[in-house]
Write a protein that holds these residues in place. Structure first.
Motif, PDB file in Angstrom:
ATOM      1  N   GLU A  34       2.820 -19.946  51.811  1.00 24.54           N
ATOM      2  CA  GLU A  34       3.982 -19.114  52.118  1.00 24.54           C
ATOM      3  C   GLU A  34       4.445 -19.356  53.555  1.00 24.54           C
ATOM      4  O   GLU A  34       5.645 -19.401  53.823  1.00 24.54           O
ATOM      5  N   GLY A  35       3.512 -19.544  54.473  1.00 22.63           N
ATOM      6  CA  GLY A  35       3.870 -19.881  55.849  1.00 22.63           C
ATOM      7  C   GLY A  35       4.615 -21.203  55.924  1.00 22.63           C
ATOM      8  O   GLY A  35       5.614 -21.333  56.645  1.00 22.63           O
ATOM      9  N   LEU A  36       4.140 -22.182  55.175  1.00 22.51           N
ATOM     10  CA  LEU A  36       4.800 -23.488  55.135  1.00 22.51           C
ATOM     11  C   LEU A  36       6.221 -23.359  54.589  1.00 22.51           C
ATOM     12  O   LEU A  36       7.165 -23.915  55.148  1.00 22.51           O
ATOM     13  N   LEU A  37       6.381 -22.597  53.519  1.00 22.87           N
ATOM     14  CA  LEU A  37       7.711 -22.413  52.934  1.00 22.87           C
ATOM     15  C   LEU A  37       8.634 -21.660  53.894  1.00 22.87           C
ATOM     16  O   LEU A  37       9.837 -21.949  53.962  1.00 22.87           O
ATOM     17  N   GLN A  38       8.071 -20.735  54.652  1.00 22.66           N
ATOM     18  CA  GLN A  38       8.883 -20.017  55.641  1.00 22.66           C
ATOM     19  C   GLN A  38       9.334 -20.968  56.763  1.00 22.66           C
ATOM     20  O   GLN A  38      10.472 -20.885  57.215  1.00 22.66           O
ATOM     21  N   PRO A  50      16.216 -25.093  50.841  1.00 17.39           N
ATOM     22  CA  PRO A  50      15.311 -25.483  51.929  1.00 17.39           C
ATOM     23  C   PRO A  50      13.859 -25.624  51.482  1.00 17.39           C
ATOM     24  O   PRO A  50      13.103 -26.378  52.094  1.00 17.39           O
ATOM     25  N   VAL A  51      13.482 -24.958  50.414  1.00 21.47           N
ATOM     26  CA  VAL A  51      12.104 -25.048  49.925  1.00 21.47           C
ATOM     27  C   VAL A  51      11.829 -26.415  49.311  1.00 21.47           C
ATOM     28  O   VAL A  51      10.694 -26.869  49.274  1.00 21.47           O
ATOM     29  N   ALA A  52      12.867 -27.112  48.886  1.00 19.20           N
ATOM     30  CA  ALA A  52      12.714 -28.399  48.208  1.00 19.20           C
ATOM     31  C   ALA A  52      12.696 -29.594  49.155  1.00 19.20           C
ATOM     32  O   ALA A  52      12.674 -30.734  48.701  1.00 19.20           O
ATOM     33  N   VAL A  53      12.654 -29.343  50.472  1.00 20.74           N
ATOM     34  CA  VAL A  53      12.689 -30.434  51.447  1.00 20.74           C
ATOM     35  C   VAL A  53      11.547 -30.273  52.446  1.00 20.74           C
ATOM     36  O   VAL A  53      11.473 -29.251  53.135  1.00 20.74           O
ATOM     37  N   PRO A  54      10.640 -31.246  52.539  1.00 20.76           N
ATOM     38  CA  PRO A  54       9.566 -31.139  53.532  1.00 20.76           C
ATOM     39  C   PRO A  54      10.118 -31.000  54.949  1.00 20.76           C
ATOM     40  O   PRO A  54      11.063 -31.691  55.330  1.00 20.76           O
ATOM     41  N   VAL A  63      -0.745 -35.635  55.120  1.00 17.66           N
ATOM     42  CA  VAL A  63      -2.033 -35.426  54.445  1.00 17.66           C
ATOM     43  C   VAL A  63      -2.298 -33.930  54.298  1.00 17.66           C
ATOM     44  O   VAL A  63      -2.651 -33.448  53.213  1.00 17.66           O
ATOM     45  N   ARG A  64      -2.116 -33.188  55.367  1.00 24.25           N
ATOM     46  CA  ARG A  64      -2.351 -31.737  55.327  1.00 24.25           C
ATOM     47  C   ARG A  64      -1.369 -31.046  54.389  1.00 24.25           C
ATOM     48  O   ARG A  64      -1.745 -30.144  53.635  1.00 24.25           O
ATOM     49  N   ALA A  65      -0.102 -31.449  54.436  1.00 27.93           N
ATOM     50  CA  ALA A  65       0.915 -30.807  53.608  1.00 27.93           C
ATOM     51  C   ALA A  65       0.657 -31.041  52.122  1.00 27.93           C
ATOM     52  O   ALA A  65       0.694 -30.094  51.321  1.00 27.93           O
ATOM     53  N   GLY A 131       6.849 -32.406  43.156  1.00 25.01           N
ATOM     54  CA  GLY A 131       8.268 -32.704  43.014  1.00 25.01           C
ATOM     55  C   GLY A 131       9.156 -31.534  43.391  1.00 25.01           C
ATOM     56  O   GLY A 131      10.150 -31.702  44.093  1.00 25.01           O
ATOM     57  N   ARG A 132       8.803 -30.339  42.951  1.00 24.42           N
ATOM     58  CA  ARG A 132       9.594 -29.144  43.264  1.00 24.42           C
ATOM     59  C   ARG A 132       9.637 -28.890  44.765  1.00 24.42           C
ATOM     60  O   ARG A 132      10.600 -28.359  45.297  1.00 24.42           O
ATOM     61  N   LEU A 133       8.575 -29.297  45.451  1.00 27.55           N
ATOM     62  CA  LEU A 133       8.482 -29.063  46.890  1.00 27.55           C
ATOM     63  C   LEU A 133       8.869 -30.291  47.715  1.00 27.55           C
ATOM     64  O   LEU A 133       8.565 -30.368  48.901  1.00 27.55           O
ATOM     65  N   GLY A 134       9.545 -31.251  47.088  1.00 28.45           N
ATOM     66  CA  GLY A 134      10.131 -32.355  47.848  1.00 28.45           C
ATOM     67  C   GLY A 134       9.258 -33.573  48.065  1.00 28.45           C
ATOM     68  O   GLY A 134       9.521 -34.367  48.964  1.00 28.45           O
ATOM     69  N   TRP A 135       8.242 -33.760  47.226  1.00 28.33           N
ATOM     70  CA  TRP A 135       7.367 -34.925  47.356  1.00 28.33           C
ATOM     71  C   TRP A 135       7.455 -35.756  46.082  1.00 28.33           C
ATOM     72  O   TRP A 135       7.458 -35.226  44.984  1.00 28.33           O
TER      73      TRP A 135
END
Length: 155
Positions: A34-38, A50-54, A63-65, A131-135
């Motif tokens: 949730e912090g990452l998405l924020q 914005p959630v769909a783009v790293p 690696v961490r993401a 994929g949903r999160l941009g990878w």
């Protein structure tokens, strides 16, 4: 798993088995995601979701993401013991051959059957929110016919 500063650290498959109760670790992972998405919502300057783009942070630490996304999807990371011997079967995330990419492998203890499960397990990793999160995750066959995913940010 705690990072060097005592904060949250995504499991990459190279760490020791977690001592935290599963529900405690799951809560830590949810909060971290949730912090990452924020961060994505706050730093996104383009059009679209914005959630769909790293975010830039993720692109500097892919690696961490990617490890966080996999763990948040409920996929088990591998682990090693204090001597560095693999003691648990699961995903292993490391830097890819090209800058900005990561390699995801399915590994486990010798004789543990990870090689027989890797195609199915890596397929699950590829389908797990990446994929949903941009990878973008592509399945390849490497040396000794072992499969792996190459993951990179979309756009």
């Amino acid at each position: 798993m705690a990072g060097d500063d005592g904060g949250f650290e995504a499991a990459t498959g190279d760490g020791l088995l977690s001592n935290a109760a599963p529900q405690v670790r799951a809560a830590e992972v949810r909060v971290a995601l949730e912090g990452l998405l924020q961060i994505r919502r706050l730093t996104h300057t383009g059009s679209g979701d914005p959630v769909a783009v790293p975010a830039a942070w993720e692109r500097r630490r892919p690696v961490r993401a990617v490890a966080l996304v996999l763990e948040a999807a409920g996929i088990t990371p591998s682990a090693v013991d204090a001597a560095g011997r693999r003691v648990a079967t699961g995903f292993h995330v490391r830097e890819g051959e090209r800058p900005g990419t990561v390699r995801v492998e399915w590994v486990g203890p010798p004789g543990g059957g990870a090689a027989q499960d890797e195609e199915r397990a890596l397929g699950g990793c590829a389908a797990a929110e990446l994929g949903r999160l941009g990878w973008e995750a592509l399945l390849y066959r490497g040396p000794r016919r072992r499969r792996f995913l190459e993951v990179e940010p979309l756009a």
